[in-house]
Design an enzyme around this catalytic site. Structure first.
Site, PDB file in Angstrom:
ATOM      1  CB  CYS A 239     -22.441  -9.455   3.746  1.00 43.59           C
ATOM      2  SG  CYS A 239     -24.116  -9.097   3.290  1.00 43.59           S
TER       3      CYS A 239
ATOM      4  CB  THR B  99      15.678   3.373  11.581  1.00 41.91           C
ATOM      5  OG1 THR B  99      16.212   4.592  12.076  1.00 41.91           O
ATOM      6  CG2 THR B  99      16.627   2.236  11.897  1.00 41.91           C
TER       7      THR B  99
ATOM      8  CG  ASN C 268      -6.713  -7.790  -4.910  1.00 43.12           C
ATOM      9  OD1 ASN C 268      -7.187  -7.101  -5.812  1.00 43.12           O
ATOM     10  ND2 ASN C 268      -7.069  -7.644  -3.661  1.00 43.12           N
TER      11      ASN C 268
ATOM     12  CD  GLN D 151      -2.666 -10.557  -5.214  1.00 44.59           C
ATOM     13  OE1 GLN D 151      -2.586 -11.777  -5.293  1.00 44.59           O
ATOM     14  NE2 GLN D 151      -2.872  -9.943  -4.062  1.00 44.59           N
TER      15      GLN D 151
ATOM     16  CB  THR E 254      -0.927  -0.018   1.236  1.00 47.65           C
ATOM     17  OG1 THR E 254      -1.834  -1.108   1.091  1.00 47.65           O
ATOM     18  CG2 THR E 254      -1.705   1.277   1.377  1.00 47.65           C
TER      19      THR E 254
ATOM     20  CB  ALA F 157       8.167  -9.438   1.596  1.00 47.62           C
ATOM     21  CG  HIS F 158       2.175  -9.700   2.964  1.00 47.85           C
ATOM     22  ND1 HIS F 158       0.877 -10.134   3.026  1.00 47.85           N
ATOM     23  CD2 HIS F 158       2.136  -8.482   2.386  1.00 47.85           C
ATOM     24  CE1 HIS F 158       0.083  -9.197   2.515  1.00 47.85           C
ATOM     25  NE2 HIS F 158       0.830  -8.193   2.118  1.00 47.85           N
TER      26      HIS F 158
END
Lengths: 395, 131
Positions: A326, A238, A152, A180, A73, A201-202
């Site tokens: 929903c 950092t 995605n 993706q 993001t 990375a995730h």
């Protein structure tokens, strides 16, 4: 013990043991700041440098073109806002598509509030963007085109190479959200012809909290976070050394394993799609039949709603996702399915199974066995199914 | 995913009174596919009392559980008593609903009012004819 089947890899993936191993030294003993002159910074600095090389190698870039961020993001925000701010003297027009991730769409909306103008190109029923539509949307004051590499949700892989040709002809900067695809299918910044690319990375067995943005050499961009000299001054703060080291390892593994992963997942995907469509009536595949992510199975089951299917699947140990209103906090059906012209009641009945390394043929068989009775049970309760049956459409 | 109470999950998994009443005295249909929930509620009335209620619902877990709960709440009640059942009554009987589900998926009380209105219109009409 009850069977647990994770089929939500588009949401996030587990961290590979090798990746976790690569992170541990920088969580424990090597805590130093990579920017330090003293020896405590040496190993951490080396880890960040090595990771940068591995990210660059994964996407065919130069190491100095890779900037670490905190999330996909953030990378998308950086691309859109950084380019917009740096090039606003040339123009204030941006082009993106209707099926982008919210990281891109909401960045575009924010820029609209700042006086930028945004064109959202449509997609066809498969979710494909026509390069000609992009061409006709380009104006003299267009400064950026941002198109997702693959959605995605529906997994449709966009013709980025062709779109980039059109964009380059007009001399406009081109960004792709590859969250993706990078680490999942072969991705090369030069073959795709992009100037900026976001990757996280995730999404490919690396840790959360770290991502990257590729910025082609020579592209002017306004720094996203002001501060120190980190990331060449373009993204201060950092460095998250353990996560960056983990991302490097995940990129290294992906680079060597992608061909095998794609082959295995494509087989599973096609078997799964075929299994569900043959076992359940009034079910439709969303997205393109072949130009799709290897692990993406997005199917709408008519007359019923996604969240209720997800609840029953969860009771049976299966984790999946849905484009139903929903299941979203915004209480709106998926903007991607809507853009593809999928009617609301069919979008509400969509299920997204995103497959990954942990899935087997047994998992597919298991879901193909438990889902039909869930669908039947909910259809028996549905007034829409009853009406369709009376009209002779239902079974 | 939404975190529902045990009671909601119990009604969702074992909904009471699913189905239709062919000779219903009142039918209430509310909702639309765009918002994700549609509920159809059938009531049977005898001597001013709701003697049976059934439903069919297209929707999420909350929509199904509230439908089921409302049928349980109304059976055996007089029309006047039934009219006091609100969204809050249904949610409370289920041990609460997630905030964003309170409005969109808590349609059962609305469907009940529509069904009762239809019953009143019909029975009023009958009385007129009888005269």
């Amino acid at each position: 013990m009850k069977r647990k089947v994770y089929m939500d890899y588009a949401s996030t993936t587990p961290v590979r043991p090798e990746v976790a191993e690569a992170m541990i030294p920088y969580i424990k003993e090597e805590f130093g700041n990579p920017q330090s002159l003293h020896s405590f910074g040496d190993k951490p600095k080396q880890a960040v440098d090595e990771a940068r090389v591995k990210v660059a190698e994964l996407i065919g870039a130069l190491q100095e073109e890779i900037y670490f961020t905190s999330s996909g993001t953030e990378s998308d925000n950086f691309a859109l806002k950084g380019i917009a701010l740096a090039h606003q003297k040339k123009g204030k027009h941006i082009i993106t598509s209707e099926i982008e991730h919210h990281a891109v769409l909401h960045s575009a909306k924010s820029l609209e509030k700042l006086g930028f103008e945004v064109t959202y190109v449509p997609v066809d029923k498969f979710g494909l963007i026509d390069p000609q539509q992009v061409r006709s949307a380009i104006r003299k004051d267009t400064i950026l085109v941002s198109i997702v590499h693959a959605s995605n949700e529906v997994g449709t892989i966009e013709p980025i190479e062709e779109i980039s040709k059109v964009v380059k002809e007009a001399g406009v900067i081109f960004h792709t959200d590859a969250l993706q695809t990078a680490g999942t299918i072969p991705v090369s910044v030069n073959a795709l012809g992009v100037d900026l690319m976001s990757l996280a990375a995730h999404q490919f067995y690396g840790p959360k909290g770290v991502a990257a943005i590729y910025i082609r050499k020579g592209i002017r961009i306004t720094p996203f976070i002001d501060g120190g000299v980190q990331e060449n001054g373009r993204r201060a703060g950092t460095e998250n050394v353990p996560a960056i080291a983990g991302m490097g390892k995940a990129c290294e593994l992906a680079k060597s394993e992608i061909p095998g992963r794609v082959e295995a997942l494509t087989k599973l995907r096609d078997k799964f799609i075929q299994g569900l469509l043959s076992k359940i009536e009034h079910a439709y595949l969303n997205g393109h039949p072949t130009k799709r992510l290897p692990g993406n199975v997005n199917i709408s089951f008519e007359y019923i709603e996604g969240e209720s299917m997800l609840l029953f699947l969860n009771i049976e140990g299966v984790a999946a996702s849905s484009g139903s209103a929903c299941t979203s906090r915004a209480l709106k059906a998926s903007h991607v399915l809507t853009a593809m012209g999928v009617p609301p009641e069919i979008a509400q009945g969509s299920l997204l199974f995103s497959l990954g390394a942990g899935n087997s043929v047994e998992d597919i068989d298991y879901v193909c066995q438990i889902l039909p009775p869930i669908v039947e049970r909910l259809r028996k309760m549905s007034p829409l199914y009853e009406e369709a049956s009376k009209a002779g459409k239902g079974k | 995913m939404e975190k529902y109470t045990e009671k909601v999950m119990e009604h969702f998994q074992n909904p009471r009174n699913v189905g239709e009443i062919p000779d219903a005295d009142g039918v209430g249909t509310v909702g639309n596919p765009a918002c994700g929930d549609i509920m159809k509620l059938f009531i049977k009335v005898k001597d001013g009392k709701i003697v049976d209620a059934k439903f069919k619902t297209f929707g999420c877990g909350a929509a199904i559980a509230t439908s089921s709960m409302v049928t349980e709440l109304v059976i055996g009640k007089t029309i006047e008593e039934a009219l006091t059942i609100s969204k809050a009554t249904v949610a409370e009987a289920l041990g609460g609903l997630p905030p964003q589900k309170m409005h969109c998926s808590n349609l059962a009380a609305d469907a009940l009012k529509v069904a009762i209105d239809e019953y009143k219109a019909k029975s009023g009409g009958k009385k007129e004819e009888e005269k």
